[in-house]
Design a protein around this motif. Sequence first.
Motif, PDB file in Angstrom:
ATOM      1  N   ALA A 245     -48.652 -44.804 -12.763  1.00 30.09           N
ATOM      2  CA  ALA A 245     -47.293 -44.289 -12.907  1.00 30.09           C
ATOM      3  C   ALA A 245     -46.278 -45.410 -13.043  1.00 30.09           C
ATOM      4  O   ALA A 245     -45.270 -45.270 -13.759  1.00 30.09           O
ATOM      5  CB  ALA A 245     -46.938 -43.408 -11.706  1.00 30.09           C
ATOM      6  N   ALA A 246     -46.509 -46.548 -12.391  1.00 29.63           N
ATOM      7  CA  ALA A 246     -45.547 -47.650 -12.433  1.00 29.63           C
ATOM      8  C   ALA A 246     -45.434 -48.253 -13.823  1.00 29.63           C
ATOM      9  O   ALA A 246     -44.381 -48.801 -14.182  1.00 29.63           O
ATOM     10  CB  ALA A 246     -45.941 -48.719 -11.420  1.00 29.63           C
ATOM     11  N   LYS A 247     -46.488 -48.169 -14.626  1.00 29.98           N
ATOM     12  CA  LYS A 247     -46.469 -48.771 -15.952  1.00 29.98           C
ATOM     13  C   LYS A 247     -46.355 -47.731 -17.069  1.00 29.98           C
ATOM     14  O   LYS A 247     -46.444 -48.081 -18.245  1.00 29.98           O
ATOM     15  CB  LYS A 247     -47.742 -49.601 -16.161  1.00 29.98           C
ATOM     16  CG  LYS A 247     -47.852 -50.808 -15.237  1.00 29.98           C
ATOM     17  CD  LYS A 247     -49.120 -51.606 -15.542  1.00 29.98           C
ATOM     18  CE  LYS A 247     -49.230 -52.832 -14.650  1.00 29.98           C
ATOM     19  NZ  LYS A 247     -50.472 -53.602 -14.929  1.00 29.98           N
ATOM     20  N   THR A 248     -46.180 -46.486 -16.693  1.00 26.73           N
ATOM     21  CA  THR A 248     -46.095 -45.402 -17.674  1.00 26.73           C
ATOM     22  C   THR A 248     -44.653 -45.001 -17.916  1.00 26.73           C
ATOM     23  O   THR A 248     -43.892 -44.786 -16.966  1.00 26.73           O
ATOM     24  CB  THR A 248     -46.900 -44.181 -17.192  1.00 26.73           C
ATOM     25  OG1 THR A 248     -48.278 -44.535 -17.153  1.00 26.73           O
ATOM     26  CG2 THR A 248     -46.712 -42.985 -18.112  1.00 26.73           C
ATOM     27  N   VAL A 249     -44.276 -44.930 -19.189  1.00 21.28           N
ATOM     28  CA  VAL A 249     -42.937 -44.481 -19.585  1.00 21.28           C
ATOM     29  C   VAL A 249     -43.133 -43.370 -20.611  1.00 21.28           C
ATOM     30  O   VAL A 249     -43.631 -43.619 -21.705  1.00 21.28           O
ATOM     31  CB  VAL A 249     -42.103 -45.623 -20.196  1.00 21.28           C
ATOM     32  CG1 VAL A 249     -40.727 -45.107 -20.612  1.00 21.28           C
ATOM     33  CG2 VAL A 249     -41.971 -46.784 -19.217  1.00 21.28           C
ATOM     34  N   GLN A 250     -42.779 -42.139 -20.238  1.00 21.07           N
ATOM     35  CA  GLN A 250     -43.007 -41.011 -21.129  1.00 21.07           C
ATOM     36  C   GLN A 250     -42.378 -41.260 -22.496  1.00 21.07           C
ATOM     37  O   GLN A 250     -41.248 -41.697 -22.604  1.00 21.07           O
ATOM     38  CB  GLN A 250     -42.442 -39.729 -20.524  1.00 21.07           C
ATOM     39  CG  GLN A 250     -42.776 -38.488 -21.344  1.00 21.07           C
ATOM     40  CD  GLN A 250     -42.384 -37.198 -20.632  1.00 21.07           C
ATOM     41  OE1 GLN A 250     -41.854 -37.224 -19.533  1.00 21.07           O
ATOM     42  NE2 GLN A 250     -42.643 -36.071 -21.273  1.00 21.07           N
ATOM     43  N   GLY A 251     -43.142 -40.995 -23.537  1.00 22.23           N
ATOM     44  CA  GLY A 251     -42.661 -41.199 -24.896  1.00 22.23           C
ATOM     45  C   GLY A 251     -42.862 -42.605 -25.421  1.00 22.23           C
ATOM     46  O   GLY A 251     -42.687 -42.850 -26.611  1.00 22.23           O
ATOM     47  N   THR A 252     -43.252 -43.530 -24.555  1.00 26.97           N
ATOM     48  CA  THR A 252     -43.403 -44.930 -24.956  1.00 26.97           C
ATOM     49  C   THR A 252     -44.805 -45.462 -24.706  1.00 26.97           C
ATOM     50  O   THR A 252     -45.464 -45.976 -25.608  1.00 26.97           O
ATOM     51  CB  THR A 252     -42.381 -45.816 -24.221  1.00 26.97           C
ATOM     52  OG1 THR A 252     -41.059 -45.355 -24.530  1.00 26.97           O
ATOM     53  CG2 THR A 252     -42.524 -47.275 -24.647  1.00 26.97           C
ATOM     54  N   VAL A 253     -45.290 -45.349 -23.476  1.00 29.17           N
ATOM     55  CA  VAL A 253     -46.607 -45.866 -23.154  1.00 29.17           C
ATOM     56  C   VAL A 253     -47.164 -45.127 -21.937  1.00 29.17           C
ATOM     57  O   VAL A 253     -46.434 -44.800 -20.996  1.00 29.17           O
ATOM     58  CB  VAL A 253     -46.572 -47.387 -22.888  1.00 29.17           C
ATOM     59  CG1 VAL A 253     -45.690 -47.713 -21.694  1.00 29.17           C
ATOM     60  CG2 VAL A 253     -47.982 -47.941 -22.713  1.00 29.17           C
ATOM     61  N   TYR A 254     -48.461 -44.852 -21.971  1.00 30.17           N
ATOM     62  CA  TYR A 254     -49.176 -44.254 -20.846  1.00 30.17           C
ATOM     63  C   TYR A 254     -50.270 -45.234 -20.453  1.00 30.17           C
ATOM     64  O   TYR A 254     -51.107 -45.608 -21.285  1.00 30.17           O
ATOM     65  CB  TYR A 254     -49.769 -42.897 -21.236  1.00 30.17           C
ATOM     66  CG  TYR A 254     -48.710 -41.877 -21.578  1.00 30.17           C
ATOM     67  CD1 TYR A 254     -48.300 -40.928 -20.641  1.00 30.17           C
ATOM     68  CD2 TYR A 254     -48.097 -41.875 -22.825  1.00 30.17           C
ATOM     69  CE1 TYR A 254     -47.317 -39.996 -20.944  1.00 30.17           C
ATOM     70  CE2 TYR A 254     -47.112 -40.949 -23.145  1.00 30.17           C
ATOM     71  CZ  TYR A 254     -46.729 -40.011 -22.201  1.00 30.17           C
ATOM     72  OH  TYR A 254     -45.737 -39.101 -22.501  1.00 30.17           O
ATOM     73  N   SER A 255     -50.246 -45.676 -19.209  1.00 32.94           N
ATOM     74  CA  SER A 255     -51.131 -46.736 -18.748  1.00 32.94           C
ATOM     75  C   SER A 255     -52.147 -46.180 -17.743  1.00 32.94           C
ATOM     76  O   SER A 255     -51.805 -45.380 -16.869  1.00 32.94           O
ATOM     77  CB  SER A 255     -50.309 -47.848 -18.089  1.00 32.94           C
ATOM     78  OG  SER A 255     -51.140 -48.914 -17.680  1.00 32.94           O
ATOM     79  N   TYR A 256     -53.397 -46.615 -17.880  1.00 31.10           N
ATOM     80  CA  TYR A 256     -54.483 -46.120 -17.030  1.00 31.10           C
ATOM     81  C   TYR A 256     -55.287 -47.296 -16.487  1.00 31.10           C
ATOM     82  O   TYR A 256     -55.518 -48.285 -17.191  1.00 31.10           O
ATOM     83  CB  TYR A 256     -55.418 -45.210 -17.820  1.00 31.10           C
ATOM     84  CG  TYR A 256     -54.746 -44.045 -18.505  1.00 31.10           C
ATOM     85  CD1 TYR A 256     -54.770 -42.767 -17.950  1.00 31.10           C
ATOM     86  CD2 TYR A 256     -54.099 -44.218 -19.729  1.00 31.10           C
ATOM     87  CE1 TYR A 256     -54.166 -41.692 -18.588  1.00 31.10           C
ATOM     88  CE2 TYR A 256     -53.484 -43.152 -20.382  1.00 31.10           C
ATOM     89  CZ  TYR A 256     -53.520 -41.892 -19.807  1.00 31.10           C
ATOM     90  OH  TYR A 256     -52.910 -40.839 -20.439  1.00 31.10           O
ATOM     91  N   THR A 257     -55.729 -47.173 -15.250  1.00 28.66           N
ATOM     92  CA  THR A 257     -56.614 -48.152 -14.635  1.00 28.66           C
ATOM     93  C   THR A 257     -57.898 -47.461 -14.187  1.00 28.66           C
ATOM     94  O   THR A 257     -57.935 -46.237 -14.018  1.00 28.66           O
ATOM     95  CB  THR A 257     -55.949 -48.817 -13.418  1.00 28.66           C
ATOM     96  OG1 THR A 257     -55.608 -47.799 -12.458  1.00 28.66           O
ATOM     97  CG2 THR A 257     -54.684 -49.557 -13.832  1.00 28.66           C
ATOM     98  N   ARG A 258     -58.930 -48.241 -13.984  1.00 25.78           N
ATOM     99  CA  ARG A 258     -60.214 -47.668 -13.592  1.00 25.78           C
ATOM    100  C   ARG A 258     -60.108 -46.866 -12.299  1.00 25.78           C
ATOM    101  O   ARG A 258     -59.409 -47.253 -11.365  1.00 25.78           O
ATOM    102  CB  ARG A 258     -61.243 -48.770 -13.368  1.00 25.78           C
ATOM    103  CG  ARG A 258     -61.993 -49.182 -14.616  1.00 25.78           C
ATOM    104  CD  ARG A 258     -63.213 -49.998 -14.216  1.00 25.78           C
ATOM    105  NE  ARG A 258     -63.938 -50.471 -15.376  1.00 25.78           N
ATOM    106  CZ  ARG A 258     -64.801 -49.754 -16.074  1.00 25.78           C
ATOM    107  NH1 ARG A 258     -65.032 -48.502 -15.720  1.00 25.78           N
ATOM    108  NH2 ARG A 258     -65.416 -50.266 -17.111  1.00 25.78           N
ATOM    109  N   ASN A 259     -60.836 -45.767 -12.251  1.00 22.98           N
ATOM    110  CA  ASN A 259     -61.036 -45.024 -11.014  1.00 22.98           C
ATOM    111  C   ASN A 259     -62.191 -45.699 -10.278  1.00 22.98           C
ATOM    112  O   ASN A 259     -63.336 -45.638 -10.728  1.00 22.98           O
ATOM    113  CB  ASN A 259     -61.382 -43.565 -11.333  1.00 22.98           C
ATOM    114  CG  ASN A 259     -61.657 -42.737 -10.094  1.00 22.98           C
ATOM    115  OD1 ASN A 259     -61.706 -43.242  -8.979  1.00 22.98           O
ATOM    116  ND2 ASN A 259     -61.856 -41.435 -10.293  1.00 22.98           N
TER     117      ASN A 259
END
Length: 556
Positions: A245-259
């Motif tokens: 969530a800290a690196k995600t900006v709706q409409g710009t970038v969605y960031s994911y890290t390993r579970n």
Amino acid sequence: MAAPAPSARHPESPPRDNDDVRRCRHPSNPRTTRDKGVNMKPIRSRRSRLVVVAAAALSLGLVLTSCAGTPGTPGGGSGDGAAPTSLTLAIGQDNNSFDTALLENGHRAQYWLPVYDTLLLMDKDAQIQPGLATSWTYNDDHTVLTLELRKDVKFSDGAAFNAAAVKANVEHLKAGTGQNSVMVSTVERVETPSEYVAELHLSEPNPALLAYLTFVAGAQGSPDALNNADFATKPVGSGPYLLDAAKTVQGTVYSYTRNPDYWNKDAFPYDTIELKPMAEATARMNALKAGQIDGASGSPATVAEAKAAGLNVTQQPLDREGLLLVDRDGSVTPAMGDARVRQAINHAIDTEGILKSIQQGFGTATDQVFNTTSVAHVPELDNAYPYDPAKAKALLAEAGYANGFDLLLPENASVAANPIIEQQLGEVGIRVTWDKVPNDSWITAIQSGKYSAFWMRLTAGDPWWDVQKSILPEGVWNVFDNTNPELQAHIDAARTASDDAAYASALQDVNRWLVKEAWFQPWFVADTVYFTAKNVNVTMHPQNVVPYIRGFAPAS
């Protein structure tokens, strides 16, 4: 159904059917056994038709505003030949929601697949494989589907995955307003005879159900999060990645890290994933060439450019393009109620020429609506209506229209074949008048019942999917609710078929009837195109316009 990114047909094309489980192509052997490998698509209700129309009007996402890695080294790799540890993709649409009741396939599937597992999986040959369900069986009349579930899975909030979670997710999707609630419309109830066994009780046999459980219908969210007020933006699943969530900006970038607790880590080689909404095809190509992204959907028009830039190009047949001759009872245009008139339209248009000039040959010409890999496909029907203006004129005269007739068609300026349609129909006496329809109103307009025929690009997918969305009277693309007792008998025979051979035979009878009665005027099955960086390999999903996340891997 969501509006897609600019398609392979034209840089800025009008909305087409996303349907949503899109972009579904057909398995070469959809019912390998009666309980493993099934066909797709439940019956559309009036409510679902409105939902599909509304969903199609959604706007496309924003263009790229940031980049990952160093130009020339896609995926943030070091540039020294080491396999990348991150994957960055451009997507033609912004995400709509992470709420499992609102998920979509097509381009948007790439947003939710990192965080949600599905009950079943579909392999590259469109065969059904285990997912969160390890095995599955039907009862004798195919009205109860029993799923045996994995026992070693937890959601990211710590909740256990079990039969109760399956029941909660099916009920959540069924009660929701999302376009894919139709996938579980035949599920009357879910029973949980034990902690890791779920039974889906159906109102009638649904040859689509197993395949649907590989799509949105199978997505599993934590039962404790399904009704959270922020579930649309804060997904809680059991998938291979967590939304950062800290690196995600709706409409710009969605960031994911390993579970870190994922049960099948080896299937997903990347440590991080970034997904960037990018509506413009030119922007996606430029970002690929600059090394800012690792993958994006492309078009036939840019294949040569992609190859010259050293990009990998992957393609597969997927979408059917042509005219839907929907006014089969002549409700709006009386002439269209005569099969000979519809047959004349099929002979009047040079589909091979359109494939070459508009699609640049990326596809397969056909006169039937079922995919060439489908068990419903009948090879001799591919050229049932060769380009023959003289034959078209003779059929019109036989039907009582020797002097032709007037036909109102909706016009979207983005459809490059419009001048060809007008010219070639005019040459046999069908006088086309265009009614201009804005791009963002296309789906609503063509489903309004105002037009007897219209251009559309639809998935040439699983045959049952095609039957239910385009042929049954309640199908979303059967605008005038046309039906016929002989056709319905063939459909019923397919629905209740006792084995694979009977199923295929019944669907081929459906196909022959449709071609004879000229319910459609197909042109070709178009190839979908996907580009990736040199250091990224991709396996296309057989029934989706873009690859699933599990289809990406570093090049060996």
